[in-house]
Design an enzyme around this catalytic site. Structure first.
Site, PDB file in Angstrom:
ATOM      1  N   LYS A  70      41.829  13.025   1.621  1.00 50.41           N
ATOM      2  CA  LYS A  70      41.208  14.136   0.886  1.00 50.41           C
ATOM      3  C   LYS A  70      39.786  13.788   0.423  1.00 50.41           C
ATOM      4  O   LYS A  70      38.878  14.617   0.471  1.00 50.41           O
ATOM      5  CB  LYS A  70      42.099  14.481  -0.318  1.00 50.41           C
ATOM      6  CG  LYS A  70      41.525  15.463  -1.307  1.00 50.41           C
ATOM      7  CD  LYS A  70      41.365  16.859  -0.746  1.00 50.41           C
ATOM      8  CE  LYS A  70      40.714  17.786  -1.776  1.00 50.41           C
ATOM      9  NZ  LYS A  70      40.327  19.074  -1.208  1.00 50.41           N
ATOM     10  N   THR A 100      43.615  16.230  -6.806  1.00 53.82           N
ATOM     11  CA  THR A 100      42.780  15.245  -6.102  1.00 53.82           C
ATOM     12  C   THR A 100      42.414  14.147  -7.094  1.00 53.82           C
ATOM     13  O   THR A 100      41.685  14.401  -8.058  1.00 53.82           O
ATOM     14  CB  THR A 100      41.483  15.896  -5.573  1.00 53.82           C
ATOM     15  OG1 THR A 100      41.826  17.014  -4.754  1.00 53.82           O
ATOM     16  CG2 THR A 100      40.669  14.903  -4.769  1.00 53.82           C
ATOM     17  N   PRO A 131      43.441  18.736 -13.066  1.00 53.24           N
ATOM     18  CA  PRO A 131      42.047  18.469 -12.683  1.00 53.24           C
ATOM     19  C   PRO A 131      41.782  17.043 -12.185  1.00 53.24           C
ATOM     20  O   PRO A 131      41.176  16.867 -11.135  1.00 53.24           O
ATOM     21  CB  PRO A 131      41.276  18.758 -13.973  1.00 53.24           C
ATOM     22  CG  PRO A 131      42.150  19.677 -14.768  1.00 53.24           C
ATOM     23  CD  PRO A 131      43.554  19.275 -14.429  1.00 53.24           C
TER      24      PRO A 131
HETATM   25  P1  NAD Z   1      41.498  24.234 -12.712  1.00 51.13           P
HETATM   26  O1  NAD Z   1      40.694  23.588 -13.750  1.00 51.13           O
HETATM   27  O2  NAD Z   1      41.267  25.667 -12.347  1.00 51.13           O
HETATM   28  O3  NAD Z   1      43.059  24.124 -13.130  1.00 51.13           O
HETATM   29  C1  NAD Z   1      43.645  23.041 -13.771  1.00 51.13           C
HETATM   30  C2  NAD Z   1      44.766  23.583 -14.662  1.00 51.13           C
HETATM   31  O4  NAD Z   1      45.456  22.475 -15.241  1.00 51.13           O
HETATM   32  C3  NAD Z   1      44.246  24.441 -15.839  1.00 51.13           C
HETATM   33  O5  NAD Z   1      44.918  25.691 -15.816  1.00 51.13           O
HETATM   34  C4  NAD Z   1      44.583  23.615 -17.067  1.00 51.13           C
HETATM   35  O6  NAD Z   1      44.926  24.421 -18.187  1.00 51.13           O
HETATM   36  C5  NAD Z   1      45.789  22.838 -16.572  1.00 51.13           C
HETATM   37  N1  NAD Z   1      46.083  21.633 -17.327  1.00 51.13           N
HETATM   38  C6  NAD Z   1      45.239  20.614 -17.641  1.00 51.13           C
HETATM   39  N2  NAD Z   1      45.908  19.646 -18.318  1.00 51.13           N
HETATM   40  C7  NAD Z   1      47.188  20.066 -18.406  1.00 51.13           C
HETATM   41  C8  NAD Z   1      48.370  19.520 -18.986  1.00 51.13           C
HETATM   42  N3  NAD Z   1      48.368  18.337 -19.606  1.00 51.13           N
HETATM   43  N4  NAD Z   1      49.524  20.215 -18.914  1.00 51.13           N
HETATM   44  C9  NAD Z   1      49.542  21.426 -18.293  1.00 51.13           C
HETATM   45  N5  NAD Z   1      48.473  22.005 -17.720  1.00 51.13           N
HETATM   46  C10 NAD Z   1      47.307  21.330 -17.786  1.00 51.13           C
HETATM   47  O7  NAD Z   1      41.410  23.306 -11.423  1.00 51.13           O
HETATM   48  P2  NAD Z   1      41.765  23.696  -9.904  1.00 51.13           P
HETATM   49  O8  NAD Z   1      40.561  24.271  -9.262  1.00 51.13           O
HETATM   50  O9  NAD Z   1      43.063  24.438  -9.873  1.00 51.13           O
HETATM   51  O10 NAD Z   1      41.942  22.227  -9.289  1.00 51.13           O
HETATM   52  C11 NAD Z   1      43.098  21.427  -9.517  1.00 51.13           C
HETATM   53  C12 NAD Z   1      43.027  20.212  -8.613  1.00 51.13           C
HETATM   54  O11 NAD Z   1      42.966  20.642  -7.249  1.00 51.13           O
HETATM   55  C13 NAD Z   1      41.783  19.345  -8.851  1.00 51.13           C
HETATM   56  O12 NAD Z   1      42.134  17.995  -8.717  1.00 51.13           O
HETATM   57  C14 NAD Z   1      40.830  19.793  -7.745  1.00 51.13           C
HETATM   58  O13 NAD Z   1      39.916  18.751  -7.413  1.00 51.13           O
HETATM   59  C15 NAD Z   1      41.805  20.101  -6.632  1.00 51.13           C
HETATM   60  N6  NAD Z   1      41.352  21.100  -5.644  1.00 51.13           N
HETATM   61  C16 NAD Z   1      40.723  22.251  -6.027  1.00 51.13           C
HETATM   62  C17 NAD Z   1      40.334  23.181  -5.052  1.00 51.13           C
HETATM   63  C18 NAD Z   1      39.636  24.478  -5.412  1.00 51.13           C
HETATM   64  O14 NAD Z   1      39.120  25.145  -4.499  1.00 51.13           O
HETATM   65  N7  NAD Z   1      39.621  24.887  -6.678  1.00 51.13           N
HETATM   66  C19 NAD Z   1      40.614  22.938  -3.703  1.00 51.13           C
HETATM   67  C20 NAD Z   1      41.291  21.774  -3.349  1.00 51.13           C
HETATM   68  C21 NAD Z   1      41.661  20.860  -4.330  1.00 51.13           C
END
Ligand code: NAD
Length: 290
Positions: free
Chosen positions: A168, A93, A66
């Site tokens: 980004k 990000t 995240p």
């Molecule tokens: P999300 O919250 O759905 O997923 C994050 C995952 O990380 C979760 O499954 C969580 O359990 C895991 N996690 C957290 N800490 C952890 C650790 N210490 N060890 C292992 N796993 C851990 O978030 P997302 O939507 O997948 O976004 C992830 C990144 O991508 C963010 O930085 C976001 O800004 C970026 N992003 C998201 C999107 C989107 O459309 N969702 C698009 C582009 C970029």
């Protein structure tokens, strides 16, 4: 074949890792969520019992977490188990300054880092059509290309470490502005008797067209597969959009850039999160106008 560790299997990381598995890469996954790992295991991924175990012996470590604090803490934990020569690719990000600091720390252990944040949303992650914005050395990007091509359709070398994150943040500041503006225009039209689907169609063929309107429409029912049409679930959480608008604000402050619309979008999304919508998709900003 080089061993790949993939850490962080959320809305984005899950489908990204799934594409690597389907395309035949040797992938070991780890997430704090057991159910996220189960999904990948059914596709054929190896499952680790900890991030450290996933990283041990891996030639390439991918992370999709995240925010900066999760990324920093992950690499602090796994660094003792990473071998020299490993390539780390962080797709989360986060701010460019943290990326640069991390790259510096890892390089002292013979480990190269690429910042490779993505655009394209969860649909792009599932379809393998993401855009990667990469910061780091060209020869490291060369090594990463087969993996990035398996998850995306456009890979841009933005510059040195941190440049991918800077690109980004500019993109997502614009996305936040466009989503809020699209929601505002749709609500104005509906209050004046227009059908939101008809208005969306008109604007998508007119000069107001944009990605939020055409690919990710925020009005429920206008687009069958958008988060708006499934109760704003899944997708890109509002709290993560607020994080990105905060990164843009900090970056503007540090570089003396004037970003009044970015600041306004930050305020709108901040109020939306404070009203309890942080876990919903960011297109739920539509509800503020209804
Ligand atoms: P999300 O919250 O759905 O997923 C994050 C995952 O990380 C979760 O499954 C969580 O359990 C895991 N996690 C957290 N800490 C952890 C650790 N210490 N060890 C292992 N796993 C851990 O978030 P997302 O939507 O997948 O976004 C992830 C990144 O991508 C963010 O930085 C976001 O800004 C970026 N992003 C998201 C999107 C989107 O459309 N969702 C698009 C582009 C970029």
């Amino acid at each position: 074949m080089e061993k790949i560790a993939f850490i962080g299997l959320g809305n984005m990381g899950g489908p990204m890792a799934a594409n690597l598995v389907r395309k035949g890469f040797d992938v070991t996954v780890y997430d704090l969520s057991a159910s996220a790992m189960d999904t990948l295991a059914t596709l054929g991924a190896k499952v680790a019992t900890s991030a450290e175990d996933a990283a041990a012996g891996a030639g390439i470590v991918l992370s999709m977490l995240p925010a900066a604090r999760h990324v920093e803490s992950l690499y602090r934990d796994i660094l003792p188990r990473m071998k020299a020569g490993t390539l780390a690719i962080d797709c989360s990000t986060i701010d460019a300054a943290t990326t640069c600091r991390l790259a510096q720390d890892l390089s002292q252990h013979g480990i190269a880092l690429l910042d490779a944040p993505v655009s394209g949303g969860t649909a792009g992650a599932a379809a393998g059509t993401l855009t990667f914005m990469v910061g780091g050395a060209a020869h490291d990007l060369e090594r990463a290309q087969p993996l990035l091509q398996a998850m995306g359709q456009a890979v841009f070398h933005a510059g040195e470490n941190g440049a991918g994150q800077s690109a980004k943040i500019c993109n997502n500041m614009l996305l936040g502005i466009l989503m809020a503006g699209t929601a505002e225009a749709l609500a104005l039209g509906v209050k004046n008797g227009l059908d939101p689907a008809v208005l969306s169609h008109i604007m998508s063929k007119s000069s107001g067209r944009n990605w939020a309107l055409e690919v990710y429409n925020p009005w429920p029912g206008v687009m069958a597969n958008s988060p708006a049409s499934r109760g704003y679930s899944g997708g890109f959480m509002t709290s993560l959009m607020l994080k990105d608008l905060g990164l843009a604000r900090d970056s503007a402050h540090a570089s003396h850039a004037d970003t009044p619309l970015g600041a306004l979008a930050y305020t709108l999304f901040e109020k939306h999160v404070a009203a309890g919508h942080g876990a919903e998709d960011f297109s739920s900003i539509q509800q503020r106008y209804c």
